[in-house]
Write a protein that holds these residues in place. Structure first.
Motif, PDB file in Angstrom:
ATOM      1  N   HIS A 138     -14.449  19.021 -31.215  1.00  0.00           N
ATOM      2  CA  HIS A 138     -13.639  17.827 -30.970  1.00  0.00           C
ATOM      3  C   HIS A 138     -14.352  16.580 -31.480  1.00  0.00           C
ATOM      4  O   HIS A 138     -15.556  16.580 -31.738  1.00  0.00           O
ATOM      5  N   LEU A 139     -13.577  15.519 -31.632  1.00  0.00           N
ATOM      6  CA  LEU A 139     -14.114  14.256 -32.126  1.00  0.00           C
ATOM      7  C   LEU A 139     -14.745  13.466 -30.978  1.00  0.00           C
ATOM      8  O   LEU A 139     -14.588  13.808 -29.808  1.00  0.00           O
ATOM      9  N   ASP A 140     -15.480  12.412 -31.316  1.00  0.00           N
ATOM     10  CA  ASP A 140     -16.101  11.567 -30.285  1.00  0.00           C
ATOM     11  C   ASP A 140     -15.148  10.487 -29.783  1.00  0.00           C
ATOM     12  O   ASP A 140     -15.452   9.791 -28.812  1.00  0.00           O
ATOM     13  N   GLU A 141     -14.003  10.337 -30.447  1.00  0.00           N
ATOM     14  CA  GLU A 141     -13.047   9.288 -30.090  1.00  0.00           C
ATOM     15  C   GLU A 141     -12.379   9.596 -28.748  1.00  0.00           C
ATOM     16  O   GLU A 141     -11.724  10.634 -28.581  1.00  0.00           O
ATOM     17  N   ILE A 142     -12.538   8.708 -27.769  1.00  0.00           N
ATOM     18  CA  ILE A 142     -11.919   8.887 -26.453  1.00  0.00           C
ATOM     19  C   ILE A 142     -10.471   8.416 -26.533  1.00  0.00           C
ATOM     20  O   ILE A 142     -10.201   7.239 -26.785  1.00  0.00           O
ATOM     21  N   VAL A 143      -9.545   9.348 -26.321  1.00  0.00           N
ATOM     22  CA  VAL A 143      -8.113   9.031 -26.386  1.00  0.00           C
ATOM     23  C   VAL A 143      -7.603   8.547 -25.036  1.00  0.00           C
ATOM     24  O   VAL A 143      -6.884   7.553 -24.951  1.00  0.00           O
TER      25      VAL A 143
END
Length: 518
Positions: free
Chosen positions: A257-262
């Protein structure tokens, strides 16, 4: 009660374009628990509805004690001592009425139809006696719409046992129950068996079948493919009979997964959940684990705007938002696949086409704001093919479909809408192992496309097999955050049952059990 044998011989049944049952033989005996299993759409519920008098356009023969009997209506079935407790309890109860009125429905409506007065004191006494026999503590004066799912199911069971029941059909009875409630139900089933009642047990939970059943019949595509005493039968044999093939690994791999917090949730509370904090990143599957009643469903609904959040903060992609309603949630890119799909996730008596496009009508309307029916049907057919939904046409009414196919439609409508954050609340409830694998693949594919996923479930094997991290809920709050790769079902169960870091996890895990993915 003297021994009884109930036989169904060469039962066949057709629906438009579908051969639901093909020359099925089935035998139930008193004092025995008989498992009836099969993949969604195999014909289990159809066969039992024939036995319960709900499906009257069948071919074949019914025999009781070797004598031919006619079952053309529920009244015929009940007169022969056959009772059924349906999986969808709300469709079998009258929610605005009280517990006593629902339990004693036959007594008060049928037998009292020629009387001017009903002795309510006596009716309450009898209802309380039936509840006490089943070791159920519910006031007979309560309205059914105030009960939990488990309590409603027990009311249905008490109604069935209020008659002279020789054969009891239980359709997915443990689906809404906690481990403790399941144990209590099994205690009741064993007592009924010892009293000579024949029980037909429909379940997708193979470990339960191995634990409680004496005999098994497996259906596949409307035909009997296996009949056996349980003996030393293994779970793998049952699953392979259901699917017609060996069961491969259920859980597909997740990309990193990406580090971007959705989604970021900070200390939110409502009338049930308290101080809940969590975060979900793009491409991440976050598990919400807990037993029945822990607050998983309440949290999912709160995030989707179904309840009033009294404190705390929610941020989507770093921007603080107020989710005041489901409409607002959808506008913000959230999607909820609810636990009770038939009540909240789909329009049962609408077509598959209408259901699959219900969340994206704005993209299917013309300049005059009328729905483009051709575009609607085309989009629905694309999704039916993509999800592998077993259906005659996109115009088929959803209520005729199996549970697994209904669940695919409940998920599919949000795939059409292209949400950013998907919330799944017990998505595999009441579906077979084959349909479960399809659902896992759908969820994994969404995550691998960068969607943020919340996966709430009491099935701890699914939490461990499918998620990146897990928040454990107990009594309306999150009590532990765990990295899935570094935890076990036993540790999750330990915290799910109220355990703390100061206690021995080994002793706690011995006191409870988990429901396996099979």
């Amino acid at each position: 009660m003297t021994g009884s044998i109930l036989q169904m011989r060469n039962i066949s049944m057709d629906f438009p374009g579908v051969k639901a049952l093909s020359n099925v033989d089935f035998t139930a005996t008193s004092g025995s628990i008989h498992a009836l299993v099969g993949a969604n759409g195999a014909g289990k519920s159809t066969l039992m509805k024939v036995l319960a008098g709900a499906n009257d356009h069948y071919q074949g023969q019914m025999l009781l004690e070797g004598k031919s009997v006619s079952i053309q209506s529920p009244a015929d079935s009940q007169a022969l001592g056959i009772q059924i407790v349906y999986q969808e309890v709300d469709s079998a109860l009258i929610p605005p009425l009280t517990v006593v009125e629902n339990i004693m429905l036959q007594e008060t409506v049928q037998k009292s139809s020629n009387k001017l007065w009903i002795n309510w004191k006596e009716v309450h006494r009898q209802a309380a006696k039936h509840l006490q026999k089943l070791n159920i503590s519910i006031s007979t004066k309560r309205k059914v719409n105030s009960l939990t799912l488990a309590e409603k199911q027990m009311v249905l069971l008490a109604r069935a046992m209020s008659t002279k029941c020789k054969f009891l059909i239980l359709d997915e009875p443990t689906a809404p129950l906690s481990n403790r409630e399941t144990d209590e139900l099994f205690t009741i089933m064993r007592a009924l068996k010892n009293d000579g009642v024949g029980i037909i047990f429909i379940s997708h939970r193979i470990p339960e079948i191995l634990e409680i059943c004496d005999e098994i019949t497996v259906l596949r595509n409307g035909k009997v493919v296996k009949e056996s005493n349980m003996g030393n039968l293994q779970a793998e044999e049952i699953v392979e009979s259901m699917l017609g093939q060996k069961l491969e690994t259920q859980f597909p791999p997740l990309n990193h997964h990406l580090d971007e917090i959705v989604l970021s949730v900070d200390s939110i509370s409502d009338h049930f959940i308290q101080d809940v904090s969590l975060e979900v990143k793009a491409g991440e599957v976050v598990g919400i684990a807990g037993l029945v009643g822990a607050g998983k469903t309440e949290l999912c609904k709160a995030l989707f705007g179904c309840s009033h959040i009294t404190k705390g903060d929610i941020a989507i992609n770093g921007a603080h938002v107020r989710i005041s309603s489901p409409y607002r949630a959808v506008k913000l890119g959230l999607a909820l696949v609810p636990e009770e799909r038939r009540k909240e996730g789909i329009n049962l008596y609408e077509s598959a086409s209408v259901n699959l496009t219900a969340s994206s009508l704005h993209s299917l309307t013309n300049i005059f704001h009328f729905i483009d029916r051709k575009a609607e049907r085309r989009k629905a057919e694309e999704m039916i093919q993509q999800l592998g939904i077993k259906i005659t046409t996109s115009n088929t009414s959803v209520h005729t479909l199996s549970g697994g196919n209904q669940q695919k439609i409940a998920i599919g409508k949000w795939l059409v809408a292209e949400a950013d954050i998907y919330i799944f609340d017990e998505p595999t409830k009441g579906v077979d192992v084959g349909a479960k694998k399809d659902i896992f693949q759908l969820i994994t594919a969404l995550a691998n496309r960068g969607k943020a996923i919340i996966y709430a479930s009491a099935e701890l094997s699914e939490i461990v097999g499918l998620t990146n991290k897990v928040y454990v809920m107990y009594d309306g709050t999150i009590v532990k955050e765990l990295e899935t790769a570094k935890t076990t079902e036993e540790e999750i169960l330990f915290y799910s049952t109220g355990g703390t870091n100061n206690e021995s996890r080994d002793s706690s895990s011995k006191q409870s059990k988990t429901s396996l993915s099979l």
